[in-house]
Design an enzyme around this catalytic site. Structure first.
Site, PDB file in Angstrom:
ATOM      1  N   SER A   1      12.791  76.784  30.157  1.00  0.00           N
ATOM      2  CA  SER A   1      11.852  77.897  29.735  1.00  0.00           C
ATOM      3  C   SER A   1      12.442  79.289  30.014  1.00  0.00           C
ATOM      4  CB  SER A   1      10.514  77.764  30.400  1.00  0.00           C
ATOM      5  OG  SER A   1       9.656  78.964  30.172  1.00  0.00           O
TER       6      SER A   1
ATOM      7  N   ASP B   1      21.322  73.202  34.466  1.00  0.00           N
ATOM      8  CA  ASP B   1      22.273  72.340  33.687  1.00  0.00           C
ATOM      9  C   ASP B   1      22.612  73.116  32.235  1.00  0.00           C
ATOM     10  OD1 ASP B   1      22.759  69.304  32.564  1.00  0.00           O
ATOM     11  OD2 ASP B   1      21.706  70.526  30.648  1.00  0.00           O
TER      12      ASP B   1
ATOM     13  N   ARG C   1       6.242  80.265  33.275  1.00  0.00           N
ATOM     14  CA  ARG C   1       6.483  78.705  33.098  1.00  0.00           C
ATOM     15  C   ARG C   1       7.580  78.112  33.883  1.00  0.00           C
ATOM     16  NH1 ARG C   1       5.621  79.224  26.742  1.00  0.00           N
ATOM     17  NH2 ARG C   1       3.126  79.388  26.687  1.00  0.00           N
TER      18      ARG C   1
ATOM     19  N   SER D   1      26.642  61.853  28.377  1.00  0.00           N
ATOM     20  CA  SER D   1      25.303  62.305  27.670  1.00  0.00           C
ATOM     21  C   SER D   1      25.191  61.827  26.271  1.00  0.00           C
ATOM     22  CB  SER D   1      25.385  63.704  27.478  1.00  0.00           C
ATOM     23  OG  SER D   1      23.938  64.249  27.039  1.00  0.00           O
TER      24      SER D   1
ATOM     25  N   TYR E   1      26.357  75.522  24.802  1.00  0.00           N
ATOM     26  CA  TYR E   1      25.316  76.418  24.886  1.00  0.00           C
ATOM     27  C   TYR E   1      25.761  77.946  24.795  1.00  0.00           C
ATOM     28  CZ  TYR E   1      22.930  72.216  26.636  1.00  0.00           C
ATOM     29  OH  TYR E   1      22.335  70.951  26.724  1.00  0.00           O
TER      30      TYR E   1
ATOM     31  N   GLN F   1      22.857  61.533  30.753  1.00  0.00           N
ATOM     32  CA  GLN F   1      21.657  62.386  30.371  1.00  0.00           C
ATOM     33  C   GLN F   1      21.212  61.928  28.855  1.00  0.00           C
ATOM     34  OE1 GLN F   1      21.443  67.133  29.110  1.00  0.00           O
ATOM     35  NE2 GLN F   1      22.351  66.618  31.203  1.00  0.00           N
TER      36      GLN F   1
ATOM     37  N   HIS G   1      29.558  65.417  26.053  1.00  0.00           N
ATOM     38  CA  HIS G   1      27.967  65.605  25.612  1.00  0.00           C
ATOM     39  C   HIS G   1      27.527  64.629  24.483  1.00  0.00           C
ATOM     40  CE1 HIS G   1      25.556  69.584  24.634  1.00  0.00           C
ATOM     41  NE2 HIS G   1      24.840  68.415  24.528  1.00  0.00           N
TER      42      HIS G   1
END
Length: 300
Positions: free
Chosen positions: A254, A50, A259, A152, A55, A184, A121
Site C-alpha cells: 500500500s 520485497d 493501510r 518466483s 519495479y 514467491q 522473477h
C-alpha cells in the site's frame, strides 16, 4: 502455534537465515513514494521489504532501510541485519550474465552491502537461461553478495527442473548446487496453489504470497464480509491473517500510511480452523500474471 504469531515472527530458511513472516511489497510503488512508504512500514514494525529490479524502486527502498538502520528512535537502533531485503532478477533476456550483472547493480543501487534474498522473477527464456541465472545466484551466495536465493512464479515442472539442476551443478562445482530457500507466487483463497505449496513444504521451501488481498477484487465476497464482521477486522486483515495461518509469508502493499499500519494489525485475533477451511476455495483465479503455466521450452 499460529496464536503465538507476532510481527517479529520469522521462518528459518534452508539457507540458515531467517525471514520475517510479514513482508511489505513495493510493486508499482512510484519511485518518488517508495522511500516514504518503506520508512512508514519500518516504523510500523515491518522488517521485510520485497522489491525487484523490474519495479525500478530498489534505490529508494535501500535508502529508507539504510537511514532507518542508522537512526535512533527513543535510543533504540535497528541493525541492518534485522531488516530483510528482497530483489528479483528480471526475466527479460534471462541468462547467467544478466543475473550476475543484476546482482551487482542491485548492490550498487541499494547500498545495502548484501542482498538478503534474490529471486529469479519468472521462469522465462528456456532451460539454459533458467539454469544460467541460477548458477549466477549460487556464485553470488558464495561471494557473500547474497544470503539466500530462490525463485518466483515457477510451476511444478519448472521446480522439478531446478531441483534436478541443483544436483547437476553440485557435481559440476564439487558440492554446491545452490539451496532453494524461497518461492514467491500469487497465493490467496481463490488461488491456493496446493500442488506448488505441497512441493515446497516437502522440501522446506518458504512460500511467499503476493497479492494476498487479491488487489481488493474479492472485498465484497459474502464469506469474507461475514468473517470480517465476526472477527471485528477488515476484509484485508482477514486475508492477511489467513495467509499467515496457512504458513505463508504474505507481502501486502500500500502507499497509504493508514493501510500500511492496518495491514500489520493482524496479531490480536486468530481465524478458527473451520473458518480457515470455509474461506479457501478450489478456484484457480489469478488477479495478476501467471508464468507458472508457461512451458519449459518457452523461448527467448
Amino acid at each position: 502455534m499460529t496464536s503465538n504469531l507476532t510481527i517479529q515472527s520469522t521462518v528459518k530458511l534452508n539457507s540458515g537465515y531467517e525471514i520475517p513472516r510479514l513482508g511489505f511489497g513495493v510493486y508499482q510503488v512510484p519511485i518518488d513514494q517508495a522511500e516514504s512508504c518503506v520508512r512508514e512500514a519500518l516504523t510500523t514494525g515491518y522488517r521485510h521489504v520485497d522489491s525487484a529490479v523490474g519495479y525500478r524502486n530498489e534505490a529508494p527502498c535501500g535508502k529508507a532501510i539504510r537511514e532507518f538502520a542508522s537512526s535512533s528512535a527513543g535510543g533504540n537502533v535497528t541493525p541492518r541485519e534485522q531488516i530483510f531485503f528482497t530483489s528479483k532478477v528480471r526475466p527479460l533476456n534471462l541468462s547467467y550474465e544478466s543475473a550476475k550483472t543484476q546482482v551487482d547493480a542491485t548492490l550498487s543501487e541499494t547500498g545495502l552491502g548484501y542482498i538478503d534474498l534474490m529471486l529469479i522473477h519468472a521462469p522465462y527464456g528456456g532451460p539454459a537461461a533458467r539454469k544460467g541465472a541460477w548458477k549466477a545466484l549460487v556464485e553470488a551466495v558464495d561471494a557473500g553478495k547474497v544470503r539466500s536465493i530462490g525463485i518466483s512464479n515457477y510451476g511444478v515442472h519448472h521446480l522439478d527442473e531446478l531441483e534436478a539442476y541443483t544436483h547437476e551443478l553440485a557435481a559440476e562445482r564439487g558440492g554446491n548446487g545452490g539451496m532453494i530457500s524461497v518461492g514467491q507466487w500469487e497465493v490467496h483463497p481463490w488461488l491456493p496453489r496446493l500442488d506448488i505449496v505441497d512441493w515446497c513444504r516437502a522440501r522446506g521451501v518458504a512460500v511467499e504470497a503476493y497479492c494476498p488481498v487479491v488487489r481488493g477484487e474479492r472485498a465484497g465476497e459474502a464469506i469474507l464480509q461475514e468473517l470480517a464482521a465476526k472477527y471485528h477486522k477488515t476484509w484485508a486483515q482477514v486475508l492477511i491473517r489467513w495467509s499467515l495461518q496457512k504458513g505463508h509469508v504474505p507481502l501486502p502493499k500500500s502507499v497509504t500510511p493508514s493501510r500500511i499500519r492496518e495491514n500489520a494489525d493482524v496479531y490480536d485475533f486468530e481465524i478458527s480452523a473451520e473458518d480457515m477451511a470455509r474461506l479457501e476455495t478450489k478456484e484457480y483465479s489469478p488477479c495478476a500474471w501467471d508464468p507458472t503455466t508457461s512451458p519449459l521450452d518457452n523461448g527467448k
